[in-house]
Design a protein around this motif. Structure first.
Motif, PDB file in Angstrom:
ATOM      1  N   SER A 154     -28.164   1.144   0.271  1.00  0.00           N
ATOM      2  CA  SER A 154     -27.519   0.741  -1.007  1.00  0.00           C
ATOM      3  C   SER A 154     -26.066   0.867  -0.826  1.00  0.00           C
ATOM      4  CB  SER A 154     -27.830   2.230  -1.925  1.00  0.00           C
ATOM      5  OG  SER A 154     -27.692   3.294  -1.190  1.00  0.00           O
ATOM      6  N   HIS A 156     -24.302  -0.595   1.453  1.00  0.00           N
ATOM      7  CA  HIS A 156     -23.852  -2.216   1.878  1.00  0.00           C
ATOM      8  C   HIS A 156     -24.198  -2.903   0.835  1.00  0.00           C
ATOM      9  CE1 HIS A 156     -23.658  -5.178   4.851  1.00  0.00           C
ATOM     10  NE2 HIS A 156     -24.780  -5.672   4.266  1.00  0.00           N
ATOM     11  N   GLN A 157     -25.428  -2.751   0.195  1.00  0.00           N
ATOM     12  CA  GLN A 157     -25.562  -3.836  -0.816  1.00  0.00           C
ATOM     13  C   GLN A 157     -24.329  -3.746  -2.022  1.00  0.00           C
ATOM     14  OE1 GLN A 157     -29.538  -2.263  -2.172  1.00  0.00           O
ATOM     15  NE2 GLN A 157     -30.580  -3.843  -0.995  1.00  0.00           N
ATOM     16  N   LYS A 158     -23.985  -2.535  -2.276  1.00  0.00           N
ATOM     17  CA  LYS A 158     -22.827  -2.504  -3.194  1.00  0.00           C
ATOM     18  C   LYS A 158     -21.594  -2.856  -2.734  1.00  0.00           C
ATOM     19  CE  LYS A 158     -20.790   0.594  -7.007  1.00  0.00           C
ATOM     20  NZ  LYS A 158     -20.968   1.959  -7.602  1.00  0.00           N
ATOM     21  N   GLY A 175     -31.453  -5.201  -5.475  1.00  0.00           N
ATOM     22  CA  GLY A 175     -31.694  -4.351  -4.435  1.00  0.00           C
ATOM     23  C   GLY A 175     -32.091  -3.043  -4.791  1.00  0.00           C
TER      24      GLY A 175
END
Length: 260
Positions: A154, A156-158, A175
């Motif tokens: 999470s 990394h996604q943000k 995601g």
């Protein structure tokens, strides 16, 4: 009389924060706050591990490695983020006030110590009669791995989302962020409960569980109530007039996917 490792670690933890507070106040900067936080976890858990000579205890060694891995990963992530942004918005009002800055550094000492308490207790008081991990350890470490993966993914996604210029005024909703509005917090809460479960499995005295449960309860309160409420308020101020954000809030659980 030999100084208790837990007491020694607590004093070292507090000393680190006080010394760094002085430099932070003199330089009027918060840029190394998160670096000190992550490093404090590694220093404190390492001191306890070595002080209690747990090198030959497989259970303690695995627990130690999990804490260090988490601290290194999160520490590097937070340091990269603050140097990328140029500042930490949490400190906009804090760094101009010496009393507030001192309280903040002391709170970091409390955060480090209480979060580590179950593991510190394990290193000092558990005798590890069973040299091989039990079902309790495997369950706890599985919860840790789940939480660690959830938090890492999470984050990394943000990070990737925020680094795209076209997303400057947008909020992330894909995601893991599509099933929780704060999946990184959920992951961190889960991983510390996992280490608590693993530690409890080594305790000879059941009452020790009552002393050490303050660790994961503190993390749950800090992230799941205090920090979460502040972030929700900040997001409402930014995106409150956005119809898509209102829909996102209605359809997406605030913390625990599919539950809460």
């Amino acid at each position: 009389m030999t100084l208790s490792a837990i007491v020694f670690v607590g004093l070292v933890d507090l000393s680190i924060q006080w010394v760094c507070f002085v430099f932070s106040a003199l330089l009027r900067t918060e840029k190394f706050f998160d670096l000190v936080g992550g490093s404090s976890f590694i220093i404190c858990v390492s001191l306890s591990f070595h002080y209690n000579d747990r090198w030959n205890d497989k259970i303690a060694l695995i627990q130690y490695c999990f804490v260090v891995l988490w601290a290194m990963r999160l520490g590097m992530f937070l340091v990269y983020r603050i140097w990328r942004d140029g500042k930490d918005r949490r400190f906009d009002d804090i760094k101009s006030s010496i009393p507030k800055l001192f309280i903040t550094w002391n709170f970091q000492a409390v955060w480090v110590f209480l979060t580590l308490l179950p593991t510190l207790w394990m290193f000092e008081w558990s005798n590890f009669k069973n040299k091989e991990p039990s079902m309790g350890q495997y369950i706890g470490w599985s919860v840790w791995m789940f939480g660690f993966a959830f938090e890492t993914i999470s984050d990394h996604q943000k990070l990737i989302f925020k680094e795209k210029p076209e997303n400057a005024r947008k909020f992330i909703k894909h995601g893991l962020w599509s099933i929780s509005r704060h999946p990184n917090y959920f992951g961190e809460i889960a991983l510390w409960w996992g280490l608590f479960i693993a530690a409890v499995g080594t305790f000879d005295d059941p009452s020790w569980t009552l002393y050490t449960v303050i660790g994961p309860l503190f993390v749950t309160f800090l992230l799941g109530f205090f920090s979460l409420r502040m972030l929700e308020q900040s997001s409402d101020e930014k995106y409150g007039q956005n119809a898509q954000y209102s829909e996102y809030k209605q359809k997406t659980n605030i913390l625990i996917p599919f539950i809460l």
